[in-house]
Motif scaffolding. Structure first.
Motif: not given
Length: 111
Positions: A73-83
């Motif tokens: 799990v990358t930071l980008a995936d985490t941030m996109v999902t949170a957005a």
């Protein structure tokens, strides 16, 4: 848009056309029906809320996995999902606000 969001959007457009009184045949309007099923408004609203809930759970799971050090799990995936979860929740709140406004307006009408 994902399939759930697209389907919900199409259903909302169809309901809007019906509410505005544009009940002419689909051939006359050049509108192709998206959803042939007949379901009541309550079940459609429940499905929409459940879809938002699923998106929020997915964001929570990705955030937890990232915090625990899962390398898949990358930071980008985490941030996109949170957005996505944030936008879905904000849209749900706006729909709720419109329902409350409509309810107040209907209740203030004189019969």
């Amino acid at each position: 848009m994902d399939i759930k969001t697209n389907s919900l959007y199409a259903q909302m457009q169809n309901m809007q056309l019906e509410a505005m009184g544009n009940r002419m045949s689909n051939v006359e309007n050049n509108i192709t029906p998206v959803n042939q099923s007949t379901s009541d408004f309550g079940s459609m609203l429940k499905q929409a809320v459940n879809a938002v809930n699923d998106v929020q759970h997915e964001a929570k799971d990705k955030r937890n996995a990232f915090e625990m050090g899962d390398r898949s799990v990358t930071l980008a995936d985490t941030m996109v999902t949170a957005a996505k979860a944030s936008i879905a929740f904000d849209a749900t709140v706006q729909v709720r606000n419109k329902f409350v406004e409509a309810y107040k307006e209907i209740m203030s009408m004189q019969v």
